[in-house]
Design an enzyme around this catalytic site. Structure first.
Site, PDB file in Angstrom:
ATOM      1  N   LYS A   1       6.495  -1.899   1.863  1.00 37.66           N
ATOM      2  CA  LYS A   1       5.309  -1.345   2.533  1.00 37.66           C
ATOM      3  C   LYS A   1       4.125  -2.303   2.343  1.00 37.66           C
ATOM      4  O   LYS A   1       3.229  -2.061   1.532  1.00 37.66           O
ATOM      5  CB  LYS A   1       5.016   0.061   1.990  1.00 37.66           C
ATOM      6  CG  LYS A   1       4.086   0.868   2.910  1.00 37.66           C
ATOM      7  CD  LYS A   1       4.157   2.325   2.564  1.00 37.66           C
ATOM      8  CE  LYS A   1       3.146   3.173   3.325  1.00 37.66           C
ATOM      9  NZ  LYS A   1       3.302   3.154   4.774  1.00 37.66           N
TER      10      LYS A   1
ATOM     11  N   LEU B   1      11.003   1.203   7.295  1.00 34.99           N
ATOM     12  CA  LEU B   1      10.429   1.741   6.060  1.00 34.99           C
ATOM     13  C   LEU B   1      11.197   3.014   5.686  1.00 34.99           C
ATOM     14  O   LEU B   1      11.489   3.837   6.560  1.00 34.99           O
ATOM     15  CB  LEU B   1       8.946   2.074   6.256  1.00 34.99           C
ATOM     16  CG  LEU B   1       8.254   2.478   4.963  1.00 34.99           C
ATOM     17  CD1 LEU B   1       7.994   1.250   4.092  1.00 34.99           C
ATOM     18  CD2 LEU B   1       6.944   3.186   5.240  1.00 34.99           C
TER      19      LEU B   1
ATOM     20  N   GLU C   1      11.772   2.289  14.383  1.00 35.74           N
ATOM     21  CA  GLU C   1      10.840   3.317  13.879  1.00 35.74           C
ATOM     22  C   GLU C   1       9.531   3.181  14.643  1.00 35.74           C
ATOM     23  O   GLU C   1       9.393   2.328  15.510  1.00 35.74           O
ATOM     24  CB  GLU C   1      10.615   3.145  12.377  1.00 35.74           C
ATOM     25  CG  GLU C   1       9.950   1.828  12.032  1.00 35.74           C
ATOM     26  CD  GLU C   1       9.745   1.605  10.538  1.00 35.74           C
ATOM     27  OE1 GLU C   1       9.468   2.574   9.825  1.00 35.74           O
ATOM     28  OE2 GLU C   1       9.837   0.439  10.110  1.00 35.74           O
TER      29      GLU C   1
ATOM     30  N   HIS D   1      -0.773 -20.895  -0.276  1.00 36.53           N
ATOM     31  CA  HIS D   1       0.249 -19.931   0.159  1.00 36.53           C
ATOM     32  C   HIS D   1       1.133 -19.459  -1.005  1.00 36.53           C
ATOM     33  O   HIS D   1       1.423 -18.278  -1.117  1.00 36.53           O
ATOM     34  CB  HIS D   1       1.117 -20.528   1.266  1.00 36.53           C
ATOM     35  CG  HIS D   1       0.410 -20.631   2.584  1.00 36.53           C
ATOM     36  ND1 HIS D   1      -0.637 -21.491   2.812  1.00 36.53           N
ATOM     37  CD2 HIS D   1       0.584 -19.969   3.750  1.00 36.53           C
ATOM     38  CE1 HIS D   1      -1.062 -21.373   4.050  1.00 36.53           C
ATOM     39  NE2 HIS D   1      -0.343 -20.438   4.649  1.00 36.53           N
TER      40      HIS D   1
ATOM     41  N   ARG E   1      -7.309 -20.338  -2.437  1.00 36.53           N
ATOM     42  CA  ARG E   1      -6.311 -20.159  -1.378  1.00 36.53           C
ATOM     43  C   ARG E   1      -5.181 -21.182  -1.462  1.00 36.53           C
ATOM     44  O   ARG E   1      -5.426 -22.385  -1.473  1.00 36.53           O
ATOM     45  CB  ARG E   1      -6.981 -20.223   0.000  1.00 36.53           C
ATOM     46  CG  ARG E   1      -6.028 -19.861   1.130  1.00 36.53           C
ATOM     47  CD  ARG E   1      -6.708 -19.790   2.483  1.00 36.53           C
ATOM     48  NE  ARG E   1      -5.768 -19.384   3.519  1.00 36.53           N
ATOM     49  CZ  ARG E   1      -4.977 -20.243   4.173  1.00 36.53           C
ATOM     50  NH1 ARG E   1      -5.026 -21.528   3.925  1.00 36.53           N
ATOM     51  NH2 ARG E   1      -4.119 -19.792   5.081  1.00 36.53           N
TER      52      ARG E   1
ATOM     53  N   TYR F   1       0.837  -1.200   0.000  1.00 39.17           N
ATOM     54  CA  TYR F   1       0.000   0.000   0.000  1.00 39.17           C
ATOM     55  C   TYR F   1       0.870   1.248   0.000  1.00 39.17           C
ATOM     56  O   TYR F   1       2.081   1.177   0.213  1.00 39.17           O
ATOM     57  CB  TYR F   1      -0.963   0.005   1.193  1.00 39.17           C
ATOM     58  CG  TYR F   1      -0.330   0.314   2.539  1.00 39.17           C
ATOM     59  CD1 TYR F   1       0.464  -0.611   3.199  1.00 39.17           C
ATOM     60  CD2 TYR F   1      -0.537   1.553   3.153  1.00 39.17           C
ATOM     61  CE1 TYR F   1       1.028  -0.325   4.426  1.00 39.17           C
ATOM     62  CE2 TYR F   1       0.024   1.842   4.388  1.00 39.17           C
ATOM     63  CZ  TYR F   1       0.810   0.901   5.022  1.00 39.17           C
ATOM     64  OH  TYR F   1       1.379   1.195   6.237  1.00 39.17           O
TER      65      TYR F   1
ATOM     66  N   ARG G   1       8.416   4.228  -4.454  1.00 41.05           N
ATOM     67  CA  ARG G   1       8.397   3.185  -3.413  1.00 41.05           C
ATOM     68  C   ARG G   1       7.344   2.126  -3.718  1.00 41.05           C
ATOM     69  O   ARG G   1       7.551   0.945  -3.466  1.00 41.05           O
ATOM     70  CB  ARG G   1       8.152   3.819  -2.042  1.00 41.05           C
ATOM     71  CG  ARG G   1       8.313   2.806  -0.907  1.00 41.05           C
ATOM     72  CD  ARG G   1       8.240   3.455   0.455  1.00 41.05           C
ATOM     73  NE  ARG G   1       6.944   4.080   0.677  1.00 41.05           N
ATOM     74  CZ  ARG G   1       6.661   4.857   1.721  1.00 41.05           C
ATOM     75  NH1 ARG G   1       7.592   5.110   2.630  1.00 41.05           N
ATOM     76  NH2 ARG G   1       5.468   5.388   1.856  1.00 41.05           N
TER      77      ARG G   1
HETATM   78  N1  PDD Z   1       2.613   4.948   7.424  1.00 35.09           N
HETATM   79  N2  PDD Z   1       7.204   3.711   9.146  1.00 35.09           N
HETATM   80  C1  PDD Z   1       6.083   2.982   9.070  1.00 35.09           C
HETATM   81  C2  PDD Z   1       6.052   1.639   9.687  1.00 35.09           C
HETATM   82  C3  PDD Z   1       4.954   3.503   8.398  1.00 35.09           C
HETATM   83  O1  PDD Z   1       3.826   2.773   8.309  1.00 35.09           O
HETATM   84  C4  PDD Z   1       5.019   4.813   7.850  1.00 35.09           C
HETATM   85  C5  PDD Z   1       3.857   5.427   7.117  1.00 35.09           C
HETATM   86  C6  PDD Z   1       6.220   5.526   7.961  1.00 35.09           C
HETATM   87  C7  PDD Z   1       6.386   6.895   7.346  1.00 35.09           C
HETATM   88  O2  PDD Z   1       6.442   6.803   5.941  1.00 35.09           O
HETATM   89  P1  PDD Z   1       5.969   7.984   4.985  1.00 35.09           P
HETATM   90  O3  PDD Z   1       6.725   9.180   5.410  1.00 35.09           O
HETATM   91  O4  PDD Z   1       6.360   7.517   3.638  1.00 35.09           O
HETATM   92  O5  PDD Z   1       4.479   8.133   5.170  1.00 35.09           O
HETATM   93  C8  PDD Z   1       7.291   4.942   8.607  1.00 35.09           C
HETATM   94  C9  PDD Z   1       1.432   5.381   6.715  1.00 35.09           C
HETATM   95  C10 PDD Z   1       1.195   6.841   6.800  1.00 35.09           C
HETATM   96  C11 PDD Z   1       0.238   4.550   7.161  1.00 35.09           C
HETATM   97  O6  PDD Z   1       0.465   3.365   7.410  1.00 35.09           O
HETATM   98  O7  PDD Z   1      -0.870   5.067   7.237  1.00 35.09           O
END
Ligand code: PDD
Length: 287
Positions: free
Chosen positions: A149, A207, A182, A102, A100, A33, A52
Site C-alpha cells: 500500500k 491490494l 480492482e 534514488h 535526494r 499508508y 498490512r
Molecule cells: N484505499 N484497492 C486499492 C487500490 C485501494 O487503494 C484500497 C483502499 C482498496 C480497499 O482496501 P481496504 O478495504 O483495506 O480499505 C483496494 C483507501 C481507502 C484509500 O486509498 O483511501
C-alpha cells in the site's frame, strides 16, 4: 475545536502540519499508508490494517516508526483530539528525510510518521453510497506490486479523475488478459445471476483489501456462496449486481459500467444487505 495532525512525535495545528521538502515520501513516493474507517470513535478492522502496514513497511525495508502498542495510543489520541466519532483515520510512513538520491540513504534516517483524522457525516455518506455509483474501466497501468500500500498513487489519481470527468465515482483497472483487477481505491465484486458472489483472488496484482477480507467472513457467516477469481467487465455487465469495498466505500453498490446499466440500473439488494452487515461488524469489532 480545530483539527490537529500528528507529525513525527508532535501534535500540531492541521494548517501548520508540514514535512521537510526532502522527505522521500514527498520526492520519491517512497512510503506507505493505511486508512481506517472509524465507527463510534473506534478503529474498525484494526488488526488487519496494522498487519498490512507492517507488511508494506517490511516489503520496502522501511523501519517501523514505533511499536504496535505505541502506535495504537497515538492513533486513538489523534481521534480524540479531533473529536472524530465517525470518519477516517489516515496514517503515512515514509523512509524519512535525506539528500535526494534514488537508492536508500546510506546513513540510516528515522522514518517519517504522519497521522490525520477527519469526520464524516455518516448519514450523508450512507445516503450517497446507497444510491450507487457508476464505474468506468481503464487499462491496468500500475506497477507489479499493488499488494504493497504505497503512496505512489499517480495511476490511481488519474483513473479516479477520469471516472469523475465521465460522471462516475470509481475506475476499474482491466489487465492485459481483459480481467478486472480492482478499483482505483477499492476492491471490485459482482453477484452472478445464480447467486454466487465473485471477487478477484489475492494472488493477482491487487491490494489485499481489509474490508474485502472482513466481508468474506461476513459472507461466510451469512452462508452465502463466493468465488475468489477474476471476472471481465462483460461478466460484470451480465451480473445481477456489482459493488466495491474499501475503508472509504465500505460496501457501495455499482449501478453502471462505462455508462451501461447493471441489471435494472438500481443499487442491488445484496450489496445493500452486505453494506448493512459490514457496518454492523465494523461497529462491533472496533478497538
Ligand atoms: N484505499 N484497492 C486499492 C487500490 C485501494 O487503494 C484500497 C483502499 C482498496 C480497499 O482496501 P481496504 O478495504 O483495506 O480499505 C483496494 C483507501 C481507502 C484509500 O486509498 O483511501
Amino acid at each position: 475545536m480545530s483539527r490537529q495532525a500528528y507529525v513525527n512525535g508532535q501534535f500540531v495545528p492541521h494548517g501548520q502540519a508540514v514535512v521537510h521538502i526532502e522527505d522521500r515520501g514527498y520526492q520519491l513516493a517512497d512510503g506507505v499508508y493505511e486508512v481506517w474507517a472509524v465507527f463510534g470513535g473506534k478503529l474498525s478492522d484494526a488488526e488487519g490494517h496494522f498487519t498490512r502496514l507492517w507488511r508494506s513497511l517490511d516489503e520496502l525495508r522501511i523501519d517501523h516508526p514505533m511499536s504496535r502498542k505505541a502506535l495504537e495510543v497515538v492513533l486513538k489520541e489523534t481521534l480524540r483530539r479531533n473529536r472524530v466519532r465517525e470518519g477516517l483515520l489516515y496514517l503515512q510512513v515514509s523512509r524519512g528525510v535525506a539528500r535526494r538520491d534514488h537508492a536508500f540513504p546510506t546513513d540510516p534516517v528515522a522514518p517519517s510518521l504522519v497521522i490525520t483524522a477527519k469526520s464524516l457525516n455518516r448519514a450523508a455518506t450512507n445516503a450517497k453510497a446507497e444510491a450507487g455509483v457508476g464505474v468506468i474501466t481503464l487499462p491496468e497501468n500500475r506497477w507489479g506490486r499493488c499488494d504493497i500500500k504505497t503512496v505512489g498513487l499517480l495511476p490511481n489519481v488519474l483513473a479516479k479523475q477520469a471516472a469523475r470527468e465521465q460522471g462516475g465515482a470509481e475506475a476499474w483497472f482491466v489487465d492485459a488478459d481483459g480481467l478486472v483487477t480492482e478499483g482505483a481505491s477499492s476492491n471490485a465484486w459482482i453477484l452472478r445471476k445464480d447467486g454466487v458472489l465473485v471477487t478477484r483472488d489475492t494472488g493477482a496484482n491487487i491490494l489485499r483489501g481489509i474490508t474485502r477480507h472482513s466481508l468474506l467472513d461476513v459472507i461466510a457467516k451469512a452462508g452465502l456462496k463466493v468465488e475468489e477469481r477474476a471476472f471481465t467487465p462483460g461478466e460484470a455487465l451480465e451480473a445481477q449486481e456489482a459493488f466495491i469495498t474499501g475503508a472509504g466505500a465500505l460496501v457501495t453498490p455499482v449501478i453502471s459500467i462505462d455508462g451501461k446499466p447493471i441489471a435494472n440500473g438500481h443499487p442491488g439488494e445484496m450489496a445493500l444487505r452486505l453494506r448493512g452487515l459490514y457496518i454492523q461488524h465494523a461497529q462491533n469489532a472496533g478497538i
